[in-house]
Design a protein around this motif. Sequence first.
Motif, PDB file in Angstrom:
ATOM      1  N   LYS A  35      41.009  44.783  53.334  1.00 37.11           N
ATOM      2  CA  LYS A  35      42.277  44.726  54.584  1.00 37.11           C
ATOM      3  C   LYS A  35      42.892  43.515  54.501  1.00 37.11           C
ATOM      4  N   ILE A  36      42.127  42.275  54.475  1.00 35.71           N
ATOM      5  CA  ILE A  36      42.865  41.027  54.506  1.00 35.71           C
ATOM      6  C   ILE A  36      43.571  40.734  53.406  1.00 35.71           C
ATOM      7  N   ARG A  37      43.269  41.065  52.331  1.00 32.57           N
ATOM      8  CA  ARG A  37      44.062  41.199  50.871  1.00 32.57           C
ATOM      9  C   ARG A  37      45.305  41.771  50.924  1.00 32.57           C
ATOM     10  N   ARG A  38      45.214  42.943  51.575  1.00 40.50           N
ATOM     11  CA  ARG A  38      46.466  43.776  51.763  1.00 40.50           C
ATOM     12  C   ARG A  38      47.376  43.197  52.566  1.00 40.50           C
ATOM     13  N   ASN A  39      47.021  42.587  53.801  1.00 43.02           N
ATOM     14  CA  ASN A  39      47.620  41.884  54.765  1.00 43.02           C
ATOM     15  C   ASN A  39      48.576  40.810  54.276  1.00 43.02           C
ATOM     16  N   MET A  40      47.613  40.097  53.285  1.00 43.26           N
ATOM     17  CA  MET A  40      48.150  38.792  52.610  1.00 43.26           C
ATOM     18  C   MET A  40      49.224  39.260  51.773  1.00 43.26           C
ATOM     19  N   ARG A  41      49.048  40.264  51.178  1.00 50.84           N
ATOM     20  CA  ARG A  41      50.196  40.674  50.092  1.00 50.84           C
ATOM     21  C   ARG A  41      51.471  41.116  51.002  1.00 50.84           C
ATOM     22  N   MET A  42      51.194  41.807  52.000  1.00 46.81           N
ATOM     23  CA  MET A  42      52.156  42.189  52.832  1.00 46.81           C
ATOM     24  C   MET A  42      52.925  41.123  53.394  1.00 46.81           C
ATOM     25  N   GLU A  43      52.377  40.263  53.795  1.00 47.23           N
ATOM     26  CA  GLU A  43      52.732  39.009  54.574  1.00 47.23           C
ATOM     27  C   GLU A  43      53.743  38.101  53.577  1.00 47.23           C
ATOM     28  N   PHE A  44      53.096  37.881  52.255  1.00 44.48           N
ATOM     29  CA  PHE A  44      53.998  37.375  51.147  1.00 44.48           C
ATOM     30  C   PHE A  44      55.218  37.982  51.008  1.00 44.48           C
ATOM     31  N   TRP A  45      55.284  39.266  50.629  1.00 47.68           N
ATOM     32  CA  TRP A  45      56.451  39.964  50.365  1.00 47.68           C
ATOM     33  C   TRP A  45      57.355  40.142  51.492  1.00 47.68           C
ATOM     34  N   SER A  46      56.922  40.276  52.814  1.00 49.55           N
ATOM     35  CA  SER A  46      57.870  40.227  53.791  1.00 49.55           C
ATOM     36  C   SER A  46      58.481  38.771  54.324  1.00 49.55           C
ATOM     37  N   SER A  47      57.709  37.758  53.868  1.00 47.39           N
ATOM     38  CA  SER A  47      58.458  36.387  53.807  1.00 47.39           C
ATOM     39  C   SER A  47      59.401  36.045  52.934  1.00 47.39           C
ATOM     40  N   VAL A  48      59.019  36.603  51.712  1.00 48.90           N
ATOM     41  CA  VAL A  48      60.062  36.438  50.560  1.00 48.90           C
ATOM     42  C   VAL A  48      61.258  37.357  50.898  1.00 48.90           C
ATOM     43  N   PHE A  49      61.271  38.412  51.509  1.00 52.35           N
ATOM     44  CA  PHE A  49      62.334  39.187  52.046  1.00 52.35           C
ATOM     45  C   PHE A  49      62.990  38.641  53.392  1.00 52.35           C
ATOM     46  N   PHE A  50      62.308  38.033  54.217  1.00 59.61           N
ATOM     47  CA  PHE A  50      62.784  37.367  55.291  1.00 59.61           C
ATOM     48  C   PHE A  50      63.833  36.410  54.971  1.00 59.61           C
ATOM     49  N   LEU A  51      63.330  35.307  53.685  1.00 54.64           N
ATOM     50  CA  LEU A  51      63.878  34.110  53.361  1.00 54.64           C
ATOM     51  C   LEU A  51      65.260  34.471  52.859  1.00 54.64           C
ATOM     52  N   ALA A  52      65.070  35.514  51.848  1.00 54.60           N
ATOM     53  CA  ALA A  52      66.248  36.163  51.072  1.00 54.60           C
ATOM     54  C   ALA A  52      67.321  36.434  52.036  1.00 54.60           C
ATOM     55  N   PHE A  53      66.919  37.327  52.947  1.00 57.83           N
ATOM     56  CA  PHE A  53      67.917  37.766  54.206  1.00 57.83           C
ATOM     57  C   PHE A  53      68.431  36.810  54.979  1.00 57.83           C
ATOM     58  N   VAL A  83      57.137  26.530  53.004  1.00 54.09           N
ATOM     59  CA  VAL A  83      56.543  27.918  52.935  1.00 54.09           C
ATOM     60  C   VAL A  83      55.992  28.050  51.406  1.00 54.09           C
ATOM     61  N   SER A  84      56.547  27.476  50.430  1.00 52.01           N
ATOM     62  CA  SER A  84      55.955  27.551  49.096  1.00 52.01           C
ATOM     63  C   SER A  84      54.586  26.897  48.997  1.00 52.01           C
ATOM     64  N   PHE A  85      54.441  25.695  49.607  1.00 53.36           N
ATOM     65  CA  PHE A  85      53.271  24.970  49.669  1.00 53.36           C
ATOM     66  C   PHE A  85      52.091  25.780  50.490  1.00 53.36           C
ATOM     67  N   PHE A  86      52.477  26.335  51.316  1.00 51.63           N
ATOM     68  CA  PHE A  86      51.470  26.977  52.110  1.00 51.63           C
ATOM     69  C   PHE A  86      51.084  28.320  51.252  1.00 51.63           C
ATOM     70  N   PHE A  87      52.095  29.033  50.964  1.00 51.80           N
ATOM     71  CA  PHE A  87      51.881  30.417  50.055  1.00 51.80           C
ATOM     72  C   PHE A  87      50.929  30.000  48.841  1.00 51.80           C
ATOM     73  N   TYR A  88      51.115  28.877  48.340  1.00 54.29           N
ATOM     74  CA  TYR A  88      50.461  28.334  47.101  1.00 54.29           C
ATOM     75  C   TYR A  88      49.142  28.407  47.468  1.00 54.29           C
ATOM     76  N   GLN A  89      48.586  27.636  48.607  1.00 60.32           N
ATOM     77  CA  GLN A  89      46.974  27.726  49.213  1.00 60.32           C
ATOM     78  C   GLN A  89      46.822  29.135  49.753  1.00 60.32           C
ATOM     79  N   PHE A  90      47.725  29.932  49.981  1.00 58.51           N
ATOM     80  CA  PHE A  90      47.341  31.131  50.542  1.00 58.51           C
ATOM     81  C   PHE A  90      46.973  31.966  49.173  1.00 58.51           C
ATOM     82  N   PHE A  91      47.616  31.936  48.199  1.00 56.78           N
ATOM     83  CA  PHE A  91      47.480  32.393  46.772  1.00 56.78           C
ATOM     84  C   PHE A  91      46.085  32.319  46.167  1.00 56.78           C
ATOM     85  N   LEU A  92      45.874  30.807  46.465  1.00 56.63           N
ATOM     86  CA  LEU A  92      44.516  30.481  45.858  1.00 56.63           C
ATOM     87  C   LEU A  92      43.202  31.189  46.763  1.00 56.63           C
TER      88      LEU A  92
END
Length: 197
Positions: A35-53, A83-92
Amino acid sequence: MELDSLKNTWQNESPESTPEISLEKQKELHLPLEKIRRNMRMEFWSSVFFLAFAFVFIWSLTFMPFKFKFYLTMLTFSMVIVVSFFFYQFFLFYKEISNLTVKTFESLKDLMLQFQLNKQYYISFYLSFVPFLVCELMIVINFIPAYDHFSNLKFAILFLGLVLFSLTLLFFVGKWWFQCFYGKHIKNISQQIEDLK
């Protein structure tokens, strides 16, 4: 004689003698981890969408001057870098918990330490938005003609009120977001670890 007893004690405390966790308990632990992994994926893609928007929205404001759009674009681009720095840590962390084997109690203690570390990253992530929020409010208020007629005191009170309101909202939304998407699952894992003791 004492040397022999010391050797026996050393062998009894060796890492190989760490008790393993049953397969049933391992499966119970994998459910909140998934569930944590699923939420991390959702948060990543929603952030990408939000920044593009955000970029599209800024440039769709045809009634605003070029400087306004340029300032907000540069500010949003700066946010992308942070955000890229934090998502890199998030990805690790995501990668680490994806390959995690929870066979021993020591691996569970290490997992909880990783959760605490990433919770600190999360708090830092939200704190890093404070200067961006203040700058965005400065830019928006500076380009709204209605505020030109305010006295300095009225303008300062309005601006400080908006900043305090926005920071309070950011704090509570960030706290709620973490608890909703990660905190309850971490608490579940923590409770399962306590039950294993």
